[in-house]
Design an enzyme around this catalytic site. Structure first.
Site, mmCIF file in Angstrom:
data_model
loop_
_atom_site.group_PDB
_atom_site.id
_atom_site.type_symbol
_atom_site.label_atom_id
_atom_site.label_comp_id
_atom_site.label_asym_id
_atom_site.label_seq_id
_atom_site.Cartn_x
_atom_site.Cartn_y
_atom_site.Cartn_z
ATOM 1 C CB CYS A 2 48.360 41.650 81.680
ATOM 2 S SG CYS A 2 49.492 42.329 82.899
ATOM 3 N NE ARG A 27 42.349 40.831 80.746
ATOM 4 C CZ ARG A 27 41.531 40.164 81.547
ATOM 5 N NH1 ARG A 27 40.240 40.202 81.320
ATOM 6 N NH2 ARG A 27 41.984 39.462 82.562
ATOM 7 C CD1 TRP A 74 47.009 48.727 85.132
ATOM 8 C CD2 TRP A 74 47.039 47.068 86.632
ATOM 9 N NE1 TRP A 74 46.705 49.261 86.356
ATOM 10 C CE2 TRP A 74 46.705 48.271 87.296
ATOM 11 C CE3 TRP A 74 47.107 45.898 87.378
ATOM 12 C CZ2 TRP A 74 46.447 48.328 88.661
ATOM 13 C CZ3 TRP A 74 46.846 45.951 88.741
ATOM 14 C CH2 TRP A 74 46.521 47.158 89.371
ATOM 15 C CG ASN A 100 46.426 38.420 83.634
ATOM 16 O OD1 ASN A 100 46.787 39.272 84.448
ATOM 17 N ND2 ASN A 100 45.160 38.086 83.460
ATOM 18 N N GLY A 101 49.058 37.781 85.850
ATOM 19 C CA GLY A 101 48.986 37.265 87.219
ATOM 20 C C GLY A 101 50.178 37.770 88.001
ATOM 21 C CD GLU A 485 29.560 53.894 90.491
ATOM 22 O OE1 GLU A 485 30.273 53.447 91.388
ATOM 23 O OE2 GLU A 485 29.829 53.757 89.286
ATOM 24 C CE LYS A 489 32.481 55.003 87.158
ATOM 25 N NZ LYS A 489 32.059 53.887 87.920
ATOM 26 C CD GLU A 492 36.560 54.349 88.245
ATOM 27 O OE1 GLU A 492 37.067 53.246 88.089
ATOM 28 O OE2 GLU A 492 35.348 54.556 88.016
ATOM 29 C CG HIS A 508 28.299 64.712 112.463
ATOM 30 N ND1 HIS A 508 28.011 65.053 113.768
ATOM 31 C CD2 HIS A 508 27.119 64.309 111.916
ATOM 32 C CE1 HIS A 508 26.720 64.856 114.004
ATOM 33 N NE2 HIS A 508 26.155 64.413 112.892
ATOM 34 C CE LYS A 607 34.858 47.066 82.268
ATOM 35 N NZ LYS A 607 34.470 48.188 83.142
HETATM 36 O O1 M6R Z 1 34.602 43.310 87.753
HETATM 37 P P1 M6R Z 1 34.159 43.810 89.087
HETATM 38 O O2 M6R Z 1 32.785 44.338 89.092
HETATM 39 O O3 M6R Z 1 34.378 42.789 90.182
HETATM 40 O O4 M6R Z 1 35.158 44.997 89.395
HETATM 41 C C1 M6R Z 1 35.105 45.678 90.613
HETATM 42 C C2 M6R Z 1 35.868 46.978 90.543
HETATM 43 O O5 M6R Z 1 37.228 46.736 90.245
HETATM 44 C C3 M6R Z 1 35.292 47.933 89.493
HETATM 45 O O6 M6R Z 1 33.944 48.175 89.719
HETATM 46 C C4 M6R Z 1 36.065 49.261 89.514
HETATM 47 O O7 M6R Z 1 35.824 49.925 90.715
HETATM 48 C C5 M6R Z 1 35.707 50.120 88.310
HETATM 49 N N1 M6R Z 1 36.883 50.802 87.878
HETATM 50 C C6 M6R Z 1 34.673 51.132 88.597
HETATM 51 O O8 M6R Z 1 34.454 51.998 87.553
#
Ligand code: M6R
Length: 612
Positions: A2, A27, A74, A100-101, A485, A489, A492, A508, A607
């Site tokens: 959060c 966040r 969140w 937050n936590g 990656e 993407k 997500e 395989h 994030k």
């Molecule tokens: O802040 P960080 O780079 O440690 O975060 C790691 C992951 O949570 C972050 O890269 C996440 O996978 C993103 N949503 C990717 O787009």
């Protein structure tokens, strides 16, 4: 995860809180809320869903007060709903808190409080904090600060909190343990926030609070102490971020803006770290730990999510340039793992936010083992940056889109600089090779810019493929991580199912799913495995699968086999992930757009995951 904010000053607190929450929304966006105090009147407003819902309510029913706290959620404990939205109040609505936590022992605490007659209104772990504080005030704590300190002694878990009380309507008490919290020092106003970007338009003077520190803020200023009451020496850091960096600047989405920022961003990193005249790298962050580096025989890179994909590429380039044995670990696994590391090994943590709980805990574990630590972070003053022996800031600027894009390429580019510097320091690469590698890197910004020439073509590919339900991403060698990656993407932001494989693995098992309904994105720039990739593409075509190839400009042969070809400029294979990343990001973006997804705020995500 959060975002929290607090404000004391002369202005309308709700306006400042809402503006700050807009910058913290990445966040979490399950609900938002605020509480302000005007004299002894406590105004509370909370809404489920997008922050705009809160804004609408506040417009209709304005709240008074020049002191207040706010929250964007969140959800962890309890579904996204108005009742679970913060701020939470105690049993007599005397105290309001934002958190937050995660409070790990909330059930035991709640049971005890229920036994004392408390009635809980939400399903959250956080509400217990408000009840505890109020209980201590009722039981004789003279001031809010004292009640907060007592409550924190009872709590197990992680928190960044801010609390206000009707009894002391000119005060906010804030504290942190395991979740980020900063204090902003303005002119006749003070802020607290989860991160710097929230308050950067109001002040650049920041105090980064440490775990177990408590800040008491009133209209006269602030004081910081340890949770045990002892006083604390703190520094005020001047932040040099551009205020407009956290704005969309005409782009439809932060994700698109951040994708487009990459060439300039890489140029900025070069300007920061390269002496162009002598083609010499200036990496003081490594010089600071030079003796440890020279003694190290092993590197361990650990990270999560997109940062982990950068770490996988890091493994390859560190072994290539430094000849040091390098392992790569997913932080959430590494933190629980019995791992073998020679004394003196260097543990490199990669993280955009610098607050990812798994990465932070794994870093602390490495320190306990007596290993040396180095981190690549984007957010200045973040927990991981402060916990490491030395930190390299990747200078991506604020990344607001929840899907990481520019932080990924900034991490990669930084890893190239660091590994070449280290390779030279270790005398594994000769000065001539070092110079030629650095020269190649100076061309990257303009090569990255050229990738955008095919943006419209990628948007057309998105039109063509956005209704497919399954995607594979294939790559080999250094571009297997690129495939992972690209797949992450797409998942997500567009919610399409996808997986990534090293292309040699296709036969395989995964090939069983290839039909005319499967789209495979093949990363096939000119490389030592180019012919192998071509065979894989033909295997897919033989089974009627659709193929989008990412290939090197001038490669005409690939057109015979792939349904669509996205060209990138020619570059050495070792540096190709820097260019490959961009079409993969654009493809995910345009597919998500076509599917009507909320690209900047994908469902269920947040994030920087600062919870376990
Ligand atoms: O802040 P960080 O780079 O440690 O975060 C790691 C992951 O949570 C972050 O890269 C996440 O996978 C993103 N949503 C990717 O787009």
């Amino acid at each position: 995860m959060c975002g929290i904010i607090g404000y004391i000053g002369k202005k309308n607190a709700s306006k400042i809180i809402i503006e700050s929450l807009q910058r913290l929304e990445y966040r979490g966006y399950d609900s938002a809320g605020l509480a302000t105090l005007d004299g002894k009147d406590l105004y509370l407003c909370r809404e489920v869903g997008d922050l705009q819902n809160l804004i609408n309510t506040i417009q209709e029913f304005p709240v008074k007060g020049s002191l207040g706290i706010g929250h964007t959620r969140w959800a962890t404990h309890g579904e996204p709903s108005k009742i679970n939205a913060h701020p939470h109040t105690g049993r007599r609505d005397q105290v309001a808190i934002v958190h937050n936590g995660i409070i790990e022992n909330y059930e035991q605490l709640k049971e005890k409080l229920i036994g004392k007659g408390h009635k809980f209104k939400s399903e959250t772990d956080s509400e217990v904090i408000a009840h505890l504080i109020e209980q201590y005030l009722d039981n004789g704590a003279q001031i809010l600060e004292q009640a907060v300190l007592c409550a924190l002694m009872d709590i197990k878990g992680t928190y960044a909190i801010a609390a206000v009380s009707k009894k002391e309507p000119n005060k906010i008490v804030a504290a942190r343990c395991g979740s980020p919290l900063i204090l902003g020092v303005g002119d006749n106003e003070t802020f607290i926030a989860s991160d710097t970007s929230a308050i950067i338009p109001y002040t650049r003077k920041i105090v980064f609070l440490e775990d177990f520190q408590v800040a008491v803020i009133d209209d006269q200023g602030f004081k910081i102490s340890n949770i045990n009451g002892s006083s604390v020496n703190y520094n005020i850091t001047e932040i040099d971020w551009d205020v407009t960096a956290a704005q969309k600047k005409g782009y439809a989405h932060f994700m698109l803006k951040e994708i487009h920022e990459q060439p300039q961003m890489v140029k900025k990193i070069l300007n920061e770290k390269l002496d162009f005249k002598n083609l010499d790298l200036k990496i003081d962050e490594l010089i600071k730990i030079k003796s440890q580096i020279l003694a190290a025989h092993q590197l361990i890179i650990q990270a999560c999510g997109t940062s982990y994909h950068a770490a996988m590429i890091g493994e390859i380039i560190f072994e290539y340039f430094t000849n040091l044995h390098t392992d790569v670990e997913i932080s959430s696994e590494f933190r629980y793992k019995h791992f073998i590391a020679e004394q003196g090994s260097l543990v490199i943590s990669i993280t955009q936010s610098g607050e990812t709980a798994d990465t932070l805990v794994a870093l602390k574990k490495a320190k306990q083992r007596g290993l040396n630590t180095f981190s690549l972070c984007n957010v200045v003053g973040s927990s991981i940056a402060r916990e490491s022996d030395s930190v390299f800031y990747i200078h991506a600027g604020p990344e607001i889109g929840v899907a990481s894009t520019k932080a990924f390429t900034a991490q990669l580019f930084s890893l190239y600089l660091i590994s070449i510097f280290l390779g030279a320091l270790k005398k594994n690469i000769k000065p001539e090779l070092k110079n030629s590698l650095i020269k190649d890197l100076t061309y990257i910004p303009s090569l990255m810019s050229r990738v955008f020439d095919v943006e419209n073509y990628i948007a057309r590919c998105a039109d063509k493929y956005h209704e497919f339900r399954d995607f594979y991403f294939l790559g080999r060698g250094i571009n297997y991580a690129s495939a992972l990656e690209g797949s992450l993407k797409l998942k997500e932001v567009s919610y399409i199912h996808s997986s990534a494989y090293p292309a040699g693995e296709l036969k395989h098992g995964p090939i069983a799913l290839v039909t005319e309904n499967m789209v495979t994105v093949c990363i096939v720039p000119k490389s030592v495995t180019y012919d192998k990739m071509m065979s894989n593409i033909q295997e897919i075509k033989a089974r009627k699968g659709k193929v989008i190839a990412i290939a090197t400009e001038g490669d005409e042969q690939i057109k015979k086999y792939a349904d669509d070809v996205i060209y990138i400029p020619e570059v050495q294979e070792i540096f190709s992930p820097l260019l490959v990343a961009i079409p993969l990001q654009l493809l995910a973006y345009y597919i998500a757009l076509k599917r009507g997804c909320n690209v900047d705020k994908p469902r269920n995500l947040s994030k920087g995951i600062a919870v376990d």
